[in-house]
Motif scaffolding. Structure first.
Motif, PDB file in Angstrom:
ATOM      1  N   ILE A   1     -38.232 -22.954  -7.730  1.00  0.00           N
ATOM      2  CA  ILE A   1     -37.870 -21.635  -7.493  1.00  0.00           C
ATOM      3  C   ILE A   1     -37.194 -21.278  -6.606  1.00  0.00           C
ATOM      4  O   ILE A   1     -35.381 -20.652  -6.339  1.00  0.00           O
ATOM      5  N   ASP A   2     -37.275 -21.376  -5.333  1.00  0.00           N
ATOM      6  CA  ASP A   2     -35.889 -22.103  -3.894  1.00  0.00           C
ATOM      7  C   ASP A   2     -34.895 -23.015  -4.176  1.00  0.00           C
ATOM      8  O   ASP A   2     -34.262 -22.156  -3.730  1.00  0.00           O
ATOM      9  N   MET A   3     -35.496 -23.851  -4.708  1.00  0.00           N
ATOM     10  CA  MET A   3     -34.369 -24.555  -5.056  1.00  0.00           C
ATOM     11  C   MET A   3     -32.759 -23.748  -5.738  1.00  0.00           C
ATOM     12  O   MET A   3     -32.077 -24.330  -5.576  1.00  0.00           O
ATOM     13  N   LEU A   4     -33.851 -23.133  -7.108  1.00  0.00           N
ATOM     14  CA  LEU A   4     -32.485 -22.299  -7.942  1.00  0.00           C
ATOM     15  C   LEU A   4     -32.145 -21.606  -7.123  1.00  0.00           C
ATOM     16  O   LEU A   4     -31.011 -21.390  -7.330  1.00  0.00           O
ATOM     17  N   ILE A   5     -32.400 -21.156  -6.100  1.00  0.00           N
ATOM     18  CA  ILE A   5     -31.593 -19.613  -5.680  1.00  0.00           C
ATOM     19  C   ILE A   5     -30.882 -20.349  -3.922  1.00  0.00           C
ATOM     20  O   ILE A   5     -30.242 -20.305  -4.086  1.00  0.00           O
ATOM     21  N   THR A   6     -30.878 -21.816  -3.825  1.00  0.00           N
ATOM     22  CA  THR A   6     -30.112 -22.409  -3.496  1.00  0.00           C
ATOM     23  C   THR A   6     -29.225 -22.600  -4.020  1.00  0.00           C
ATOM     24  O   THR A   6     -27.912 -22.329  -2.976  1.00  0.00           O
ATOM     25  N   ILE A   7     -28.592 -23.412  -5.131  1.00  0.00           N
ATOM     26  CA  ILE A   7     -28.169 -23.148  -5.538  1.00  0.00           C
ATOM     27  C   ILE A   7     -27.592 -22.293  -6.515  1.00  0.00           C
ATOM     28  O   ILE A   7     -26.022 -22.481  -5.993  1.00  0.00           O
ATOM     29  N   LEU A   8     -27.508 -21.543  -6.749  1.00  0.00           N
ATOM     30  CA  LEU A   8     -26.806 -19.578  -6.977  1.00  0.00           C
ATOM     31  C   LEU A   8     -26.231 -19.608  -5.570  1.00  0.00           C
ATOM     32  O   LEU A   8     -25.086 -18.886  -5.479  1.00  0.00           O
ATOM     33  N   LEU A   9     -27.151 -19.113  -4.142  1.00  0.00           N
ATOM     34  CA  LEU A   9     -26.515 -19.173  -3.290  1.00  0.00           C
ATOM     35  C   LEU A   9     -24.654 -20.459  -2.860  1.00  0.00           C
ATOM     36  O   LEU A   9     -24.158 -19.395  -2.559  1.00  0.00           O
ATOM     37  N   TYR A  10     -24.898 -21.301  -3.115  1.00  0.00           N
ATOM     38  CA  TYR A  10     -23.981 -22.302  -2.899  1.00  0.00           C
ATOM     39  C   TYR A  10     -23.238 -22.124  -3.993  1.00  0.00           C
ATOM     40  O   TYR A  10     -21.916 -21.969  -3.164  1.00  0.00           O
ATOM     41  N   VAL A  11     -23.270 -21.500  -5.057  1.00  0.00           N
ATOM     42  CA  VAL A  11     -22.140 -21.583  -6.075  1.00  0.00           C
ATOM     43  C   VAL A  11     -21.580 -19.850  -5.933  1.00  0.00           C
ATOM     44  O   VAL A  11     -20.545 -20.228  -6.018  1.00  0.00           O
TER      45      VAL A  11
END
Length: 115
Positions: A99-109
């Motif tokens: 979940i943390d990695m998905l949120i981080t990827i969304l933030l990066y995008v």
């Protein structure tokens, strides 16, 4: 209508929810008398992550790196709590990490690809 505002709201909502859930859990543990190093890490990571979300408008790259640091501290503190309580559930921590990695990827995008 552009999808950018909708994507922005969803991303910030997910990130803030992740941080606030962990902050409330850590504060609840402290109020119940379970003071540990992991709980302190979770609180410190939550503060850094909230600061990162506030700094998005000032400096995007600093905000992203602060988010990485803060969310890593939160996950590390949660792992420490699991090991200290002798209640380490590996699947729970893997789900939190995903979940943390998905949120981080969304933030990066959101921060770097939608400029």
């Amino acid at each position: 209508m552009s999808l950018y505002p909708i994507f922005s709201i969803i991303t910030v909502f997910l990130a803030l929810t992740f941080v606030l859930i962990h902050l409330v859990a850590a504060l609840s543990a402290i109020l119940n008398g379970k003071k540990s190093l992991g709980t302190g890490f979770i609180i410190a990571g939550a503060i850094v992550s909230i600061l990162a979300l506030l700094l998005v408008m000032v400096n995007r790259s600093l905000a992203f790196y602060l988010w990485l640091f803060g969310s890593s501290i939160i996950c590390g503190g949660a792992i420490l709590n699991g090991q200290n309580n002798k209640n380490f559930n590996k699947s729970h921590h893997l789900i939190r990490f995903v979940i943390d990695m998905l949120i981080t990827i969304l933030l990066y995008v959101w921060l770097f690809l939608f400029q």
